[in-house]
Design a protein around this motif. Structure first.
Motif, short mmCIF file in Angstrom:
data_model
loop_
_atom_site.label_atom_id
_atom_site.label_comp_id
_atom_site.label_asym_id
_atom_site.label_seq_id
_atom_site.Cartn_x
_atom_site.Cartn_y
_atom_site.Cartn_z
N LYS A 1 6.72 -0.26 -2.01
CA LYS A 1 6.01 0.69 -1.13
C LYS A 1 6.50 1.97 -1.12
O LYS A 1 7.66 2.17 -0.89
CB LYS A 1 5.97 0.16 0.08
CG LYS A 1 4.98 0.98 1.35
CD LYS A 1 5.01 0.36 2.61
CE LYS A 1 4.29 1.19 3.64
NZ LYS A 1 4.06 0.56 5.05
N HIS B 1 -3.02 4.57 -2.19
CA HIS B 1 -4.04 3.46 -1.50
C HIS B 1 -4.64 4.04 -0.01
O HIS B 1 -5.60 3.29 0.12
CB HIS B 1 -3.22 2.23 -1.41
CG HIS B 1 -2.52 1.62 -2.79
ND1 HIS B 1 -1.53 1.44 -2.81
CD2 HIS B 1 -3.32 1.67 -3.78
CE1 HIS B 1 -1.17 1.22 -4.15
NE2 HIS B 1 -2.21 1.24 -4.86
N CYS B 2 -3.79 4.82 0.46
CA CYS B 2 -4.27 5.11 1.98
C CYS B 2 -3.93 6.58 2.23
O CYS B 2 -2.87 6.81 2.02
CB CYS B 2 -3.38 4.13 2.78
SG CYS B 2 -3.88 4.58 4.63
N LYS C 1 0.65 -1.15 0.03
CA LYS C 1 -0.12 0.15 0.01
C LYS C 1 0.99 1.15 -0.02
O LYS C 1 1.86 1.17 0.95
CB LYS C 1 -0.81 -0.07 1.35
CG LYS C 1 -2.27 -0.94 1.23
CD LYS C 1 -3.09 -0.50 2.36
CE LYS C 1 -4.48 -1.51 2.06
NZ LYS C 1 -5.50 -0.97 3.29
#
Length: 429
Positions: A218, A261-262, A3
């Motif tokens: 990441k 993603h976050c 993520k």
């Protein structure tokens, strides 16, 4: 799939983003600064030692992480070199794992002189800038006259363009602001040693990041300042000169929104602001003294005392919408330790009409705003250094749950002190 995480401030900056970036990059491949310049200040405490970063991404304190200063950042070469040398004194070496965008605009001496001259001219109506030349550097970018990092690779072209730009600034500095001119030859002479030091770091960082995305690496994206200093969505004109909200990450890196993603919004358990401008919940009493002393509320970049106030949930809810925040991180919970009662501003009142309002956008409206508060009991137990949610005082848990219920976003991270280890994770990031 890893993520990718975006970390943004939801107030007026100084929310404690640096520590959270540091914590969340320990298992990341890349950490990316997206906008702003050395007007940002991220303070980290590692093993009791305080390290303040201005340009270099906070996550680079982890030896396994590669740092990127992307195209949205305005870069002072001298400030960058100074910061690299400061880290080397702390035995942190980053030269071989830091990339600088070839498209990033430069901040040079004439930007700083112009910034200071303007603030002086504005007097009582000054914006409250850091005097680091950030605004004028972004103006050059928009006016398409900026010198960029890529120009450092061609000394002849750099010299020719620099002379023209200095003429442009000297005309204003001398004729309008009655200041001494700057010498382009001296600026060039001072700039040349920096080129040798950062030459190998200059890259197409957008390509690097998309390669990392393709390889499922990441990435942590590190925003600077806070949502209400955003040039479009902040308390204009008392704002910074870049987009500090989520769009600044996309335009400032060349990475599109589907790769985020976050999105973590960082908020203090109370509110602070440096410089001038609207601040509805500002305090001028013993609670202000408590926040200032216990929270060490002095700017890490300027040293200025921060203005303090109760948590403004109206602004926080707006920041959640502006940034599509998916998780909240509440920092400095321990600063509330020992208070008999704690307040949250849940709406505003327009004193000119007695109307209850839930959002404000223009500077004229702010003048008539009074906060409406909900009051909650404080707690006598210490939260400082607590590592699990279960061990927090009941009143602290209820306070955090109320923030969740107002914003409709989960509080997934809680910072209970300045150290790396003073943190509670309620979600596996």
């Amino acid at each position: 799939m890893n993520k990718n995480i975006a970390i943004l401030g939801t107030q007026w900056g100084d929310e404690g983003k640096g520590k959270i970036v540091d914590c969340l990059t320990k298992d990341a491949a890349y950490v990316v600064r997206c906008q702003g310049g050395h007007n940002a200040g991220h303070t980290l405490v590692v093993n009791g030692e305080k390290i303040i970063l201005h340009l270099i991404p906070s996550g680079l304190l982890h030896e396994n992480v590669i740092g990127v200063i992307a195209n949205g950042v305005v870069i002072s070469p001298s400030a960058l070199i100074e910061e690299i040398k400061m880290l080397e004194k702390h035995k942190i070496f980053i030269k071989n794992r830091l990339y600088i965008s070839n498209s990033a605009p430069l901040i040079l001496k004439y930007h700083i002189k112009m910034d200071i001259a303007r603030e002086k001219k504005l007097g009582f109506h000054a914006i409250g800038t850091t005097g680091r030349g950030i605004g004028p550097a972004y103006e050059d970018k928009i006016a398409r006259r900026a010198l960029r990092v890529s120009d450092l690779k061609d000394e002849k072209r750099l010299s020719e363009r620099l002379e023209k730009i200095v003429d442009y600034y000297n005309h204003q500095l001398v004729s309008f602001y009655k200041q001494k001119p700057v010498d382009y030859k001296k600026i060039l002479k001072d700039l040349l040693p920096s080129i040798d030091l950062i030459q190998d770091m200059i890259q197409d960082t957008t390509h690097i990041l998309h390669t990392a995305i393709k390889d499922n690496k990441k990435i942590v994206f590190e925003g600077a300042q806070g949502s209400f200093l955003d040039i479009d969505h902040g308390t204009y004109p008392y704002v910074t000169s870049s987009n500090t909200t989520i769009g600044g990450i996309c335009s400032g890196t060349g990475v599109g929104p589907k790769h985020l993603h976050c999105i973590i919004g960082i908020t203090k358990a109370y509110s602070t602001r440096v410089g001038n401008g609207p601040f509805p919940t500002e305090l001028f009493n013993n609670i202000d003294e408590h926040f200032s002393k216990k929270g060490n509320e002095f700017g890490s970049t300027t040293g200025r005392k921060r203005r303090t106030g109760w948590l403004d949930a109206v602004s926080l809810c707006r920041a959640v919408k502006l940034n599509s925040v998916s998780s909240l991180c509440v920092t400095k919970l321990d600063v509330l330790d020992g208070l008999k009662e704690i307040k949250i501003c849940t709406s505003y009142k327009d004193v000119s009409t007695s109307e209850k309002i839930l959002t404000v956008n223009t500077i004229n409206h702010w003048k008539n705003i009074k906060p409406i508060y909900e009051t909650y009991p404080g707690w006598n137990k210490k939260t400082l250094g607590i590592k699990t949610f279960e061990n927090l005082p009941c009143e602290a848990k209820n306070y955090l749950k109320r923030i969740e219920s107002i914003t409709k976003v989960p509080v997934d991270i809680i910072s209970t002190g300045p150290e790396r280890s003073d943190i509670i994770f309620l979600n596996n990031f």
